[in-house]
Design an enzyme around this catalytic site. Structure first.
Site, short mmCIF file in Angstrom:
data_model
loop_
_atom_site.label_atom_id
_atom_site.label_comp_id
_atom_site.label_asym_id
_atom_site.label_seq_id
_atom_site.Cartn_x
_atom_site.Cartn_y
_atom_site.Cartn_z
N ASP A 88 -88.83 94.76 42.77
CA ASP A 88 -88.09 96.14 43.06
C ASP A 88 -88.93 97.16 42.83
OD1 ASP A 88 -86.39 97.90 44.19
OD2 ASP A 88 -84.91 97.76 42.30
N ASP A 123 -87.18 103.28 48.11
CA ASP A 123 -86.43 104.05 49.06
C ASP A 123 -85.49 105.07 48.30
OD1 ASP A 123 -84.84 101.73 47.78
OD2 ASP A 123 -83.35 101.82 49.27
N CYS A 277 -65.67 73.02 34.10
CA CYS A 277 -67.11 72.61 34.67
C CYS A 277 -67.73 71.67 34.33
CB CYS A 277 -67.88 74.11 34.51
SG CYS A 277 -69.44 73.92 35.11
N CYS A 282 -71.44 72.85 29.84
CA CYS A 282 -70.13 72.46 29.78
C CYS A 282 -69.90 70.98 29.08
CB CYS A 282 -69.17 72.94 30.91
SG CYS A 282 -69.40 74.66 31.31
#
Length: 540
Positions: A88, A123, A277, A282
């Site tokens: 970025d 931008d 999970c 987990c």
């Protein structure tokens, strides 16, 4: 740059994006990594299955300056040689603080020099609180910077892929203008800019508007990135609308706050009794174990779990695309939060956009599941309604029999339908009768096309008084209104729905002679024979 689409469903696709590091399979999410503050190592992120990361070139520029050009990103981050690195430009800092001390040209060239595989131009992000006039001016400046960035990149001959962010936010007319302007510029990747705050506030319906506005303008041959989208509950929605790439720091931000991601929502670790999970984290720990860890270790383990969930969700979305079941996954995920459900309902507005991009055929043929409330505007249903109302030409017959409550598919082998056909043949009336089945949410299904996919290849539940049934009745009414000259009489027969349907059609279509009968094939055939005899007598 090349982007190859290998599978499609709805507006979503599985693709292969070629970069200078190799091929990146999409949809793909880039975890945000901070080179100077790593709770979880790059190696661990790679081991979980991510070969795509994003970091902030502006932060690296502030810390390393010219040294960064010598070190290169792979060395700074510690990534393997096949990991695609996106950078970025500092636009996030610009949005947060209103100023950064680097020019667009400087930060673009810096990204190219440090070895970015995918670089984002500097931008001007659209802030939700900005005035309309300010947004117009910022969009124009972003477009000017975009044109300049392409020229700068061309002048140095870089093979880095360049991302063109499309700004405008929820000002959809400005966003559309921005998308049209940017689509004429040869960026490798386009991006939907500034959805982060909307996503954080569960304003998914507004994000739907933004994505469709952008996707309707940019070339289909180019991938689209959605900035800041990193919660598993909304990835299926974004992919279904046509987004290919994502980035987010949510996995680590949630972990710092003790939040545990799942594909259907987020939990506070302290409120869980069990870990729902089966990821390595987990399997290794219980809730109590995690709570007893030192805070930095707990944060690390939660971050790893959150990444496993994100990887699982992306793989589930890809498999759903291959199977042609993305809509069904979307319906499940969008019931995870009222904001998502509103976004799913919003797709009715964009059903034409989705239907046009959804492949008619492809992949293995599988039956589809139809649910009450949202399946009415899925592409297959929309496509059938269009075909039966615009492309189908029914035979001219004296009598139309509309059969409801048919249980077996294909409908022509249903015992009740076969008995009706047999009895009509017995009384010599079969060649003067047209039979169609009323089947929500599709509406009218002529018997001669009932095995066209997916009219019989589905499982559904739609109650008699549901909005889907009412919409299906509207479709049947439109059919009868269009083809009313083809039939002298309409007989509606069935076990339950026929009376409700008959009453509704009678109110809508006063010009047609409509009768309602219980499902008794022998009595029905005799009624048809008697009516046809009356017609013959009256026309002599």
């Amino acid at each position: 740059m090349s982007f190859e689409v290998v599978a499609k469903d709805l507006a979503g696709r599985v693709g292969r994006l070629r970069t200078r590091k190799g091929t990146l399979e999409t949809p793909a999410l880039a975890p945000v990594v901070n080179p100077f503050k790593s709770t979880i190592s790059i190696k661990e992120i790679e081991e979980i299955g991510f070969k795509f990361v994003i970091t902030n070139a502006y932060i690296i520029w502030r810390r390393y300056g010219e040294l960064g050009k010598e070190l290169k990103l792979d060395s700074i981050l510690g990534t393997s040689s096949d990991v695609v690195i996106m950078t970025d430009s500092g636009a996030y800092q610009l949005m947060e603080y209103g100023y950064i001390d680097v020019s667009p040209d400087q930060i673009l060239l810096y990204q190219l020099d440090i070895g970015s595989d995918i670089a984002v131009i500097l931008d001007i992000p659209t802030r939700p609180e900005s005035s309309r006039r300010a947004v117009w001016l910022e969009v124009e400046e972003t477009i000017r910077r975009a044109m300049r960035a392409l020229a700068v990149k061309s002048s140095v001959g870089s093979d880095t892929l360049l991302v063109g962010p499309i700004q405008g936010g929820t000002h959809l007319d400005i966003l559309r203008y921005s998308a049209r302007k940017m689509s004429k510029l040869p960026f490798d990747i386009y991006a939907v800019g500034s959805p982060t705050r909307l996503l954080a506030e569960y304003e998914f319906s507004k994000v739907v508007d933004m994505i469709v506005t952008v996707k309707s303008e940019v070339p289909l041959s180019k991938p689209v990135h959605l900035f800041g989208a990193g919660h598993p509950i909304m990835l299926a929605l974004a992919v279904a609308l046509g987004c290919d790439l994502f980035d987010s720091a949510s996995y680590i931000l949630y972990a710092r706050d003790g939040r545990y991601m799942t594909p259907h929502g987020t939990y506070r670790l302290s409120e869980l009794k069990v870990l729902p999970c089966n990821c390595p984290v987990c399997r290794k720990y219980t809730v109590e174990d995690l709570l007893e860890l030192p805070s930095h270790e707990r944060e690390r383990e939660l971050a790893k779990h959150n990444l496993y969930v994100l990887k699982y969700e992306l793989d589930s979305i890809k498999q759903a695309i291959y199977e042609g079941r993305l809509w069904e996954l979307l319906e499940v995920r969008c019931r995870s939060h009222p904001g998502l459900y509103r976004a799913l309902k919003k797709l009715r507005k964009y059903r034409k956009y989705i239907e046009e991009l959804d492949p008619v055929t492809g992949g293995e043929i599988r039956g589809i599941f139809l649910y009450e409330g949202t399946s009415y505007f899925r592409p297959e249903v929309e496509r059938h309604r269009y075909r039966v109302l615009n492309l189908y030409e029914p035979p001219a017959r004296d009598v139309l029999i509309v059969v409801t409550d048919v249980e077996k598919k294909p409908f022509h082998i249903d015992p009740s339908v076969r008995k009706i056909l047999s009895e009509l043949s017995r009384v010599g009336a079969l060649n003067r009768v047209h039979v169609l089945v009323f089947y929500p949410p599709f509406g009218p299904i002529p018997l001669e096309v009932d095995d066209v996919y997916p009219l019989s290849q589905n499982e559904s539940y739609v109650s008699i008084v549901s909005p889907d049934t009412k919409r299906a009745i509207d479709t049947l009414a439109r059919y009868l209104r269009k083809f009313c000259q083809r039939y002298r009489k309409v007989l509606v027969v069935g076990k339950v729905t026929h009376r409700y349907l008959g009453d509704a059609l009678t109110k809508k279509l006063s010009m047609l002679d409509i009768e309602v009968h219980d499902l008794d094939p022998r009595l029905l055939a005799e009624r048809v024979r008697k009516y046809l005899k009356e017609i013959s007598t009256s026309t002599r």
